[in-house]
Design an enzyme around this catalytic site. Structure first.
Site, PDB file in Angstrom:
ATOM      1  N   GLY A  41       0.781  -1.278   0.196  1.00  0.00           N
ATOM      2  CA  GLY A  41      -0.038  -0.030   0.160  1.00  0.00           C
ATOM      3  C   GLY A  41       0.852   1.019   0.058  1.00  0.00           C
ATOM      4  O   GLY A  41       0.633   2.350   0.709  1.00  0.00           O
ATOM      5  N   ASP A  80      -2.240  -7.331  -5.388  1.00  0.00           N
ATOM      6  CA  ASP A  80      -3.505  -7.024  -4.801  1.00  0.00           C
ATOM      7  C   ASP A  80      -3.052  -7.825  -3.315  1.00  0.00           C
ATOM      8  O   ASP A  80      -2.871  -9.161  -3.610  1.00  0.00           O
ATOM      9  CB  ASP A  80      -4.558  -7.744  -5.481  1.00  0.00           C
ATOM     10  CG  ASP A  80      -5.736  -7.640  -4.351  1.00  0.00           C
ATOM     11  OD1 ASP A  80      -5.603  -7.393  -3.195  1.00  0.00           O
ATOM     12  OD2 ASP A  80      -6.875  -7.947  -5.006  1.00  0.00           O
ATOM     13  N   VAL A  81      -3.048  -7.416  -2.289  1.00  0.00           N
ATOM     14  CA  VAL A  81      -2.689  -8.031  -0.991  1.00  0.00           C
ATOM     15  C   VAL A  81      -3.338  -9.165  -0.662  1.00  0.00           C
ATOM     16  O   VAL A  81      -3.201 -10.251   0.034  1.00  0.00           O
ATOM     17  CB  VAL A  81      -2.205  -7.307   0.185  1.00  0.00           C
ATOM     18  CG1 VAL A  81      -1.031  -6.302  -0.117  1.00  0.00           C
ATOM     19  CG2 VAL A  81      -3.524  -6.385   0.633  1.00  0.00           C
ATOM     20  N   ASN A 110       0.983  -2.617   5.403  1.00  0.00           N
ATOM     21  CA  ASN A 110       0.178  -1.304   5.596  1.00  0.00           C
ATOM     22  C   ASN A 110      -1.019  -1.282   4.935  1.00  0.00           C
ATOM     23  O   ASN A 110      -1.967  -0.599   5.000  1.00  0.00           O
ATOM     24  CB  ASN A 110       1.301  -0.228   5.217  1.00  0.00           C
ATOM     25  CG  ASN A 110       0.459   1.139   4.890  1.00  0.00           C
ATOM     26  OD1 ASN A 110       0.095   1.653   5.708  1.00  0.00           O
ATOM     27  ND2 ASN A 110       0.309   1.524   3.734  1.00  0.00           N
ATOM     28  N   SER A 134      -5.019  -0.237  13.680  1.00  0.00           N
ATOM     29  CA  SER A 134      -5.590   1.025  14.018  1.00  0.00           C
ATOM     30  C   SER A 134      -6.153   1.258  15.546  1.00  0.00           C
ATOM     31  O   SER A 134      -6.444   0.202  16.107  1.00  0.00           O
ATOM     32  CB  SER A 134      -6.717   1.318  13.113  1.00  0.00           C
ATOM     33  OG  SER A 134      -7.506   2.305  13.461  1.00  0.00           O
ATOM     34  N   TYR A 182     -13.953  -3.398   9.805  1.00  0.00           N
ATOM     35  CA  TYR A 182     -12.788  -2.965   9.557  1.00  0.00           C
ATOM     36  C   TYR A 182     -11.998  -3.126  11.025  1.00  0.00           C
ATOM     37  O   TYR A 182     -10.906  -3.536  11.097  1.00  0.00           O
ATOM     38  CB  TYR A 182     -12.772  -1.493   9.349  1.00  0.00           C
ATOM     39  CG  TYR A 182     -11.655  -0.706   9.429  1.00  0.00           C
ATOM     40  CD1 TYR A 182     -10.372  -1.060   8.480  1.00  0.00           C
ATOM     41  CD2 TYR A 182     -11.165  -0.015  10.449  1.00  0.00           C
ATOM     42  CE1 TYR A 182      -9.523  -0.107   8.463  1.00  0.00           C
ATOM     43  CE2 TYR A 182     -10.143   0.778  10.613  1.00  0.00           C
ATOM     44  CZ  TYR A 182      -9.090   0.589   9.746  1.00  0.00           C
ATOM     45  OH  TYR A 182      -7.867   1.463   9.826  1.00  0.00           O
ATOM     46  N   ALA A 199     -12.654  -5.226  13.319  1.00  0.00           N
ATOM     47  CA  ALA A 199     -12.348  -6.446  13.674  1.00  0.00           C
ATOM     48  C   ALA A 199     -11.017  -7.012  13.187  1.00  0.00           C
ATOM     49  O   ALA A 199     -10.446  -7.935  13.768  1.00  0.00           O
ATOM     50  CB  ALA A 199     -13.457  -7.536  13.001  1.00  0.00           C
TER      51      ALA A 199
END
Ligand SMILES: NC(=O)c1ccc[n+]([C@@H]2O[C@H](COP(=O)([O-])OP(=O)(O)OC[C@H]3O[C@@H](n4cnc5c(N)ncnc54)[C@H](O)[C@@H]3O)[C@@H](O)[C@H]2O)c1
Length: 245
Positions: free
Chosen positions: A12, A59-60, A86, A138, A151, A153
């Site tokens: 990212g 694409d991770v 990231n 986060s 998110y 989670a």
């Protein structure tokens, strides 16, 4: 030069926090692999950094797309010293309106991606008997956040993943830590966040100003360098003093 001749993979890295990390690491002497879904933007940023920056489209959430960058780093430089996970998405959705596909996409990109890339990178780090992995979680994990259940989670999952992997990889001299950013002023935030919520968050920080991507990058640099050799399995907040513990 905290990362002289170190080889760092950053996912990212075309925009926002990831781009800030790539630029700071390169400035500290690292070779940086800038891996992003938006390969053109990653290339543009890499060209600005210079020949020590390599851009790869990936694409991770899809393991096969990660292989070219990992294999290039190993064949060209013979090592991978740092991995920063990231890449992430954070579209908002009320839980009762959330489809299973939206839930799955969030898990695949933000969390399962760590399974894919760590499976590829760790064998090399084990062989070297060294490595630093930094996972960008986060601060929402500590506070909870409405409309971001899927998110948050994933971000809590990243911390659990990091703590357990740190225990497993410690004997191999591999360090795995998390950074938990707060409200960081990035391109993605401008699209997805509600400005009123951001103003409210800033008013509750100790530092009443926006926190910038390069400030998150500074803490990642510490965790990627020898300065943090005594720590693993830890989580550091970079949130202007929103959550204190
Ligand atoms: N900005 C914030 O306030 C904030 C706060 C806490 C945590 N974070 C986390 O920091 C990370 C970066 O956030 P940001 O604000 O810089 O985001 P951003 O949207 O500004 O940039 C994210 C980058 O990741 C790339 N990307 C998205 N999906 C990808 C995929 N499947 N494969 C590869 N690349 C992909 C995008 O193309 C983009 O270049 C995310 O994991 C995010 O959850 C951000």
């Amino acid at each position: 030069m905290l990362l002289k001749d170190k080889v760092a993979l950053i996912t990212g890295a075309a925009l926002g926090i990831g781009a800030g990390i790539a630029e700071l690491f390169a400035g500290q002497g690292a070779v940086v692999y800038m891996m992003d879904l938006d390969g053109d933007k990653a290339r543009e940023r890499a060209n600005r950094i210079g020949p020590k920056a390599h851009a790869f489209t990936c694409d991770v959430s899809k393991a096969e797309t990660l292989k070219p960058a990992v294999e290039d780093a190993i064949s060209r430089y013979g090592r991978i010293d740092v991995l920063v996970n990231n890449a992430g998405i954070y579209p908002r959705r009320a839980f009762l309106e959330m489809s299973e596909a939206e839930w799955d996409q969030m898990q695949d990109i933000n969390l399962k991606s760590l399974y894919h890339i760590c499976q590829m990178v760790l064998p090399q780090m084990v062989k070297q008997r060294s490595g630093k992995i930094v996972n960008i979680s986060s601060v929402t994990f500590f506070k909870g956040m409405a409309n971001l259940v899927h998110y948050v989670a994933t971000k809590g999952g990243m911390i659990g993943f990091s703590r357990s992997l740190a225990r497993e990889m410690g004997p191999h001299n591999i360090h795995i830590n998390c950074v938990t950013p707060g409200a960081i002023k990035t391109e993605g935030e401008a699209v997805h966040a509600d400005p009123k919520i951001i103003d409210d968050i800033v008013s509750r920080q100790c530092l009443n100003r926006r926190v910038m991507p390069e400030e998150v990058a500074g803490v990642c640099l510490f965790l990627a360098s020898h300065l943090s050799d005594g720590m693993t399995g830890q989580t550091l907040n970079v949130d202007g003093g929103l959550v204190l513990y």
